[in-house]
Every structure is written in structure tokens, then in C-alpha cells.
Scaffold this motif. Structure first.
Motif, short mmCIF file in Angstrom:
data_model
loop_
_atom_site.label_atom_id
_atom_site.label_comp_id
_atom_site.label_asym_id
_atom_site.label_seq_id
_atom_site.Cartn_x
_atom_site.Cartn_y
_atom_site.Cartn_z
N UNK A 91 0.81 -1.21 0.00
CA UNK A 91 0.00 0.00 0.00
C UNK A 91 0.85 1.26 0.00
N UNK A 92 0.18 2.40 -0.19
CA UNK A 92 0.81 3.72 -0.12
C UNK A 92 0.12 4.54 0.95
N UNK A 93 0.90 5.15 1.83
CA UNK A 93 0.35 5.90 2.95
C UNK A 93 0.79 7.36 2.83
N UNK A 94 -0.17 8.27 2.89
CA UNK A 94 0.13 9.71 2.83
C UNK A 94 0.17 10.26 4.26
N UNK A 95 1.34 10.72 4.66
CA UNK A 95 1.56 11.15 6.04
C UNK A 95 1.95 12.62 6.09
N UNK A 96 1.35 13.35 7.00
CA UNK A 96 1.70 14.74 7.24
C UNK A 96 2.52 14.87 8.51
N UNK A 121 4.90 2.03 0.64
CA UNK A 121 5.51 3.30 0.26
C UNK A 121 4.83 4.46 0.97
N UNK A 122 5.53 5.60 1.03
CA UNK A 122 5.01 6.77 1.74
C UNK A 122 5.05 8.00 0.84
N UNK A 123 4.01 8.82 0.95
CA UNK A 123 4.02 10.17 0.42
C UNK A 123 4.01 11.09 1.64
N UNK A 124 5.04 11.90 1.80
CA UNK A 124 5.19 12.72 3.01
C UNK A 124 4.95 14.18 2.68
N UNK A 125 4.21 14.85 3.58
CA UNK A 125 3.87 16.26 3.37
C UNK A 125 4.11 17.03 4.67
N UNK A 139 -9.01 14.58 3.50
CA UNK A 139 -8.46 13.39 2.84
C UNK A 139 -7.29 13.70 1.91
N UNK A 140 -6.66 14.84 2.11
CA UNK A 140 -5.45 15.14 1.36
C UNK A 140 -4.29 14.29 1.85
N UNK A 141 -4.30 13.96 3.14
CA UNK A 141 -3.36 13.02 3.72
C UNK A 141 -4.15 12.02 4.55
N UNK A 273 -8.88 10.79 10.62
CA UNK A 273 -10.26 11.28 10.52
C UNK A 273 -11.21 10.30 11.18
N UNK A 274 -12.20 10.82 11.87
CA UNK A 274 -13.24 9.96 12.45
C UNK A 274 -14.22 9.46 11.40
N UNK A 275 -14.19 10.05 10.22
CA UNK A 275 -15.21 9.76 9.21
C UNK A 275 -14.66 8.97 8.03
N UNK A 276 -13.50 8.38 8.21
CA UNK A 276 -12.90 7.60 7.11
C UNK A 276 -12.22 6.37 7.70
N UNK A 277 -12.54 5.22 7.15
CA UNK A 277 -11.92 3.99 7.60
C UNK A 277 -10.51 3.88 7.02
N UNK A 278 -9.57 3.49 7.84
CA UNK A 278 -8.20 3.32 7.37
C UNK A 278 -8.10 2.12 6.44
N UNK A 279 -7.22 2.24 5.44
CA UNK A 279 -6.96 1.09 4.58
C UNK A 279 -6.11 0.08 5.36
N UNK A 280 -5.99 -1.15 4.86
CA UNK A 280 -5.20 -2.15 5.60
C UNK A 280 -3.78 -1.72 5.92
N UNK A 281 -3.06 -1.14 4.94
CA UNK A 281 -1.68 -0.73 5.22
C UNK A 281 -1.63 0.42 6.22
N UNK A 282 -2.63 1.33 6.17
CA UNK A 282 -2.69 2.43 7.12
C UNK A 282 -2.95 1.91 8.53
N UNK A 283 -3.82 0.89 8.65
CA UNK A 283 -4.09 0.30 9.97
C UNK A 283 -2.83 -0.32 10.55
N UNK A 284 -2.06 -0.99 9.68
CA UNK A 284 -0.82 -1.61 10.14
C UNK A 284 0.15 -0.55 10.65
N UNK A 285 0.28 0.55 9.90
CA UNK A 285 1.20 1.62 10.31
C UNK A 285 0.71 2.31 11.57
N UNK A 286 -0.58 2.57 11.65
CA UNK A 286 -1.16 3.25 12.81
C UNK A 286 -0.88 2.46 14.09
N UNK A 287 -1.10 1.14 14.03
CA UNK A 287 -0.86 0.30 15.20
C UNK A 287 0.63 0.20 15.49
N UNK A 288 1.43 0.14 14.43
CA UNK A 288 2.88 0.07 14.61
C UNK A 288 3.39 1.31 15.34
#
Length: 300
Positions: A91-96, A121-125, A139-141, A273-288
């Protein structure tokens, strides 16, 4: 109504120029013009008007644009989720992130995560405190590291990862440079070098000084950490910065001294965001991220 027509419409609307949109999309100008004409014919309205070599949105085009952008974001997100459910490790994760976490905290967590998940992969802002919050909402990041974590925003879910203290940064020849600790009140007659109005680190520093019984005299401002540290190194003034900004970036001719009273600190965390479900790769990173800093806290 075709998906490519909507993408062409958004690109032309952003650039206000068909040839520039053509270059960005790697599509012939004639193809873009034809597809937009087909879209206008299907909708029964004109979306653009010509102004010299440029094109401008009509009033109805301006109303149409945000709806199309929202729809395309939803479609792209759905496609991303499908791709990641097929292979969450690609997956690709956009992180600010803010400038205060750029030199140590962000590289540390990204490096540790990549060691275990090399194909994500990561897109960093980088952005300001307010920008990061709004970008997560829009949802920009996908998520953002931030400090402090907002606690009163109904659209944001925040998780505190660690708490860090602030220290004073002084020129090496400052009268207090040999001290192990100082009370913030001892800097009441100093000139301060801080971030500009609207920056959260400025707010924390000013509030800390007020808590110590004085309003700081701000002689100079800098929009990034290197500028602020450089001004302190040159003897222009003193500043207050969080511990994470000092890792491997202590400028020459300066000293960092912990503040004893008051205890100036901030929490640092991750927001989604409270109004958007994380994708699988985002969930993995969030927990990590939560587990990574939890382990660090236990060993400090």
C-alpha cells in the motif's frame, strides 16, 4: 459520463489552460477538448469559457468542480482499498508532519516501519499545525503526526504517542549558559526568537512565559527551526523548543538548558479522521506507531 472526462475536467479547471493540462496528463490537447465537449453536451451546460489563451470555469462549472473532486477522491480511495486488500504489504500511505518532528521523530518511525514492511511506500507532506488537521479532514493526507494532539475537534481522532519537555536554547556566551537548569522567569528581560503568529510552538512558548509571570519581548521570528537556531547562535535572542528538535541538530555556539519552573511540555501524537476507515496498510502503520512509542516510553 466517463471517469476520464471528469479527470480531464478537474485538471483543466486547476490549470485554466488546456495545453498545460495536456502536458500534465500526457494526453493530446484535442482529446482533452473533445472529452470535455462531450461532458458538456451530456450535462447540457457550458463548464468553461475562453479568456484569451486561458479557459475559466463558468458559474455552473464552479459548482460542479467540488462535487467531481469529492467523487474522484472516493473512487481513488476505493481502488486503493481493493489493491491493499489484495496485498496490504504494497500500500501507499500519505503522512503529514510538522517541521518540529522532521529531523528525528519522523525518520525514526518511518525507518523502523520500513525495516518490517519494505514494500509499503510513503508520500510525506510537511505543513503547519492547522494545515495538518484540515488535510486529514479533507483526505489530502491519510494521517498526521502532530503536537499537541487536538482534543476538541469532533472530526479528528487523536492518539498521544509521547510527552516531551521544552528547553531553553541560549548562545554559548549567555550569562546563564553554564547553568544546569533555569527558571523561565530568569529570561524575562531577554529578547526572544520565536515562530511567527499562528504557529503552535510560538503559542506554547508565549503561554509558558505568561505562566512564569511575564510577556516575552519577541525581537525576531523564523519560519523554520534552522532559522531560529541560527538567530540564537548569532546572539539575536533566546528561544524555547521541544526536546525532539535538538536530536542531532544542535547548532554551534549554543547550549540547551532544561527549564525547571514552570515545567513546559507538549504531547505528540498521531491523528486520523473519524469519518474515514483506514486502509489495511494504514491500519498496520497506525498500530505500529502506537506500539513503537509505547516500547520507547517503557525503556526511558
Amino acid at each position: 459520463m466517463e471517469l476520464r472526462q471528469l479527470r480531464y475536467f478537474v485538471e483543466v479547471a486547476k490549470r485554466e489552460h488546456v495545453s498545460e493540462a495536456s502536458e500534465a496528463l500526457h494526453v493530446a490537447q484535442s482529446a482533452i477538448s473533445r472529452q470535455i465537449a462531450n461532458l458538456e453536451s451530456e450535462l447540457g451546460v457550458e463548464l468553461f469559457v475562453r479568456e484569451g489563451r486561458n479557459v475559466k470555469l463558468t458559474q455552473i462549472g464552479k459548482h460542479f468542480l467540488p462535487h467531481v473532486e469529492t467523487a474522484l477522491k472516493a473512487i481513488d480511495f476505493a481502488k486503493q482499498q481493493i489493491d491493499e486488500y489484495l496485498d496490504p504489504e504494497r500500500g501507499t500511505i500519505k503522512i503529514g508532519f510538522p517541521t518540529s518532528l522532521a529531523s528525528h521523530t519522523l525518520p525514526t518511525i518511518i525507518s523502523a516501519f520500513k525495516a518490517q514492511h519494505p514494500n509499503v511506500t510513503f508520500h510525506l507532506r510537511q505543513g503547519s499545525y492547522r494545515y495538518l488537521i484540515e488535510a486529514v479532514k479533507n483526505r489530502e493526507i491519510d494521517l498526521a503526526f502532530i503536537g499537541p494532539v487536538p482534543s476538541d475537534d469532533p472530526d479528528i481522532k487523536g492518539e498521544i504517542l509521547f510527552i516531551e519537555a521544552f528547553s531553553a536554547l541560549l548562545q554559548a556566551h549567555h550569562r546563564l549558559a553554564e547553568r544546569e537548569r533555569i527558571d523561565l522567569n530568569e529570561l524575562r528581560n531577554e529578547s526572544f526568537v520565536l515562530f511567527p503568529e499562528g504557529y503552535v510552538l510560538r503559542n506554547i512558548a508565549v503561554e509558558a512565559c505568561k505562566q512564569a509571570g511575564f510577556t516575552p519581548e519577541i525581537s525576531s521570528e523564523g519560519e523554520d527551526l534552522d532559522a531560529i537556531k541560527g538567530l540564537v547562535s548569532a546572539g539575536i535572542g533566546v528561544t524555547l523548543l521541544p526536546e525532539s528538535t535538538f536530536y542531532e541538530t544542535m547548532p554551534r555556539f549554543t547550549v540547551k538548558i532544561p527549564i525547571q519552573i514552570p515545567h513546559v511540555k507538549r504531547n505528540v501524537g498521531i491523528i486520523i479522521s473519524k469519518h474515514r476507515e483506514l486502509t489495511p496498510s494504514e491500519k498496520v502503520f497506525y498500530q505500529f506507531a502506537k506500539d513503537f512509542f509505547s516500547v520507547l516510553e517503557r525503556y526511558q
